[in-house]
Design a protein around this motif. Structure first.
Motif: not given
Lengths: 296, 374
Positions: A193, A195-198, A202, A210-211, A214-215
């Motif tokens: 997650l 890595e996906a944000a980056e 991000c 952001l990740v 919140p998680l």
């Protein structure tokens, strides 16, 4: 039938260990103080029959609750407890989150050990650990000696018997309750997650905001309640580490019970405290419920 | 075959979008990528195919920027990517696990990358709606990832990675979690979307069928190297090694010694058996080790000796695998070799001529198989 028995067990448990004691405390809070043993009246005398029971209920009143509003000590103590609990929850979160984060990011083979280290203090008596803090924080204590030796200060700091000592004690004591739920939330998080944000633009820091945050929200909420709820009624830490200016409702309660032997007023204080705590406890339960639903 | 086929790799004028230049990647003692050089062109659908641990995922992660090469250079659109972090690359990735943000709705997941670019909300709305339409997800925009099915999640992941209109889209085993039927549908959907958006796709997969279906070119990898890069038909029809022939589809391999016979090469493979004749553009010296590879569907099978076949061998039917549309016959030769022959079941099964233990003739033309050095 079997199902009914199974359901009945926890209910009987709650009735025996929660509802009945609460009813007793509530009854005492509605009684009057008396020089007797136990130190309140009226006493319920079932042998007296219907008339005695009626007289018993007629003797109960809200006088003690009224009394709590006449002396500003009480509401100040409640307020001060809330304030101390709130601030120490925030402090515990600030200290606990980085620890939980570091634990969740540690190599998997290290995690059980780190978890063990967090839980380890529970194996010694809470009282002894608080006494140990007295040794550390006192004027001739380890902390002052160390700071003097370093040359940071020229004369010992007064920490013990101040609110600072209370905060240190609370943060120290309740830290595991903050770390564990946050850790369990962070540990479950899928690294991809981040890595996906980056990948989606991000920076490391914004991916964290952001990740990751919140998680781990549910862990943070759970941790905060687990610290906040017991801290409000805390009385050992303020009485041992706090000073005369430390006003906490737990301490007031203890003094009413044991120094003043005014059980009815003490019980009234306890009932109000419980009512105050019901709100965060309900919120906590709702958070847990929501989390379970979200996980399907 | 049309003449205007898409083949930028054959055009020396064409500038590649991605260039791997002598790239190596080592994790401690383990070499994941070994001195790899490869160009990938714009609008290609490039498949990296190989068994697990062959380095295909590492290649992809280096393109995304999550791993840096130990040696060598990776260029995207002519720019060296060494110091460019993942969030600064015009590259997006669709993760194997989809990596959808569980706390955000489908809509917010797709909008995530656009919001980071600081676009105004109108542009974001329009783009997200476009992506939702493209992936047929409009109905699910307000749902959270755990409230939709696996196939829908896969489409959200695709929409999210396409939303920023990247130059290059990386797909890491994108269909691995889907069941077969859905996977096949999605493969065509992927190709369709790739054509519509004109994005360059690099897909990592261990499923050869998937690679063959979607890709314009397939790179077969083994132990950190690319063994062969070619179009799916070339990979299938003209593998350059036994490894590739074996990895892609079903194949019969017969090993022997080479002997040149005019413009053909004979494979001497067993005593008292006729040599196998094959054509090849490669040159073999006499006595050199040689492998003959032939696909089962190119092997003819008949109960009677065929009259005019360049290669024919007699054998006995050992096993028949009935797959509905085709049947695969396992034929044992007197030498102990087992050759697979495949026929289309154009007749009903009751009319089948060949059954277990039958003596049969296998035959093929001299151009049906390929001759391989290794």
């Amino acid at each position: 039938m079997r199902r009914l028995t199974l359901i009945a067990v926890p209910y009987l448990w709650l009735i025996a260990l929660f509802l009945i004691p609460f009813a007793i405390v509530l009854k005492i809070s509605l009684s009057d103080v008396a020089l007797a043993r136990p130190p309140y009246m009226p006493q319920l005398d079932i042998t007296g029959g219907w008339v005695a029971i009626r007289e018993f209920f007629a003797a109960l009143d809200f006088e003690n609750f009224w009394f709590l509003t006449t002396d500003d000590l009480y509401w100040k103590a409640y307020l001060s407890s809330l304030q101390i609990a709130l601030l120490s929850t925030v402090l515990t979160l600030l200290v606990g989150y980085p620890i939980a984060y570091a634990m969740a990011r540690a190599a998997p083979e290290w995690r059980p050990t780190l978890l063990m280290l967090v839980i380890l203090p529970f194996w010694t008596s809470f009282l002894i650990r608080v006494y140990a803090w007295m040794g550390i924080l006192s004027n001739e204590g380890l902390l002052n000696q160390f700071l003097l030796w370093l040359g940071v200060i020229s004369e010992p700091l007064t920490i013990l018997n101040t609110n600072t000592a209370v905060y240190i004690g609370i943060v120290y004591t309740y830290l595991p309750f903050m770390i564990l739920p946050i850790y369990s939330a962070l540990e479950r998080m899928d690294d991809s997650l981040l890595e996906a944000a980056e990948d989606l633009g991000c920076s490391r820091l914004s991916a964290f905001w952001l990740v990751t945050i919140p998680l781990s929200k549910n862990g943070i909420i759970a941790g905060c309640f687990l610290v906040f709820i017991p801290t409000i009624g805390e009385f050992v830490i303020p009485s041992l580490l706090g000073g005369s200016e430390t006003l906490m409702i737990g301490k007031v309660l203890w003094e009413e019970f044991f120094s003043n032997r005014d059980w009815p007023v003490a019980s009234a204080v306890a009932v109000i405290l419980l009512l105050i705590l019901v709100i965060p406890i309900i919120l906590f339960q709702r958070n847990e419920q929501k989390q379970r639903e979200a996980e399907g | 075959m049309t003449q205007c086929a898409f083949a930028p790799w054959n055009d020396p004028e064409e500038k590649p979008l991605i260039q791997f230049r002598n790239v190596s990647k080592r994790f401690g003692d383990f070499t994941a990528i070994d001195d790899l050089t490869q160009d990938i062109f714009e609008k290609e659908f490039f498949a990296l195919l190989g068994p697990s641990g062959c380095g295909k995922t590492t290649m992809m992660r280096m393109l995304a920027g999550f791993d840096a090469p130990t040696e060598g250079q990776i260029l995207i659109a002519g720019q060296d990517m060494a110091r460019v972090p993942p969030n600064k690359r015009a590259v997006n990735m669709m993760f194997q696990s989809y990596a959808l943000f569980p706390h955000l709705t489908v809509w917010d997941n797709i909008a995530f990358g656009l919001k980071r670019e600081g676009k105004d909300s109108e542009t974001i709305n329009a783009r997200v709606d476009e992506m939702l339409r493209l992936t047929r997800l409009a109905k699910f925009a307000k749902r959270k990832p755990h409230q939709i099915s696996g196939g829908q999640r896969q489409r959200v992941a695709l929409a999210r990675s396409l939303a920023k209109a990247p130059k290059l889209l990386l797909l890491d085993e994108p269909l691995g979690a889907l069941d077969k039927k859905l996977r096949q549908d999605t493969q065509f959907e992927l190709m369709d979307i790739q054509e519509k958006t004109g994005t360059t796709f690099v897909i990592v997969t261990h499923d050869q069928e998937e690679a063959m279906t979607v890709a314009s070119r397939v790179a077969v990898m083994d132990e950190g190297r690319i063994v062969q890069v070619a179009t799916p038909d070339q990979i299938y029809e003209a593998p350059n090694s036994v490894y590739v022939a074996d990895f892609i589809g079903d194949v019969n391999i017969i090993s022997g010694r080479a002997k040149t016979q005019g413009d053909k090469v004979a494979v001497l493979w067993a005593e008292a058996q006729p040599d196998i004749l094959g054509t090849t553009s490669k040159s073999f010296s006499d006595g050199q080790e040689i492998h003959f590879a032939i696909r089962p569907e190119k092997v003819g099978i008949s109960p009677d000796e065929p009259a005019d076949a360049q290669n024919k061998i007699q054998g006995k039917v050992l096993d028949i695998a009935y797959l509905g549309n085709i049947s695969t016959y396992h034929v044992e030769l007197p030498t102990g070799h087992i050759i697979k022959a495949q026929t289309a079941n154009t007749r009903r099964i009751a009319r089948r001529q060949i059954t277990w233990e039958d003596p049969v003739w296998l035959s093929w033309t001299d151009t049906a198989g390929v001759l391989l050095e290794r």
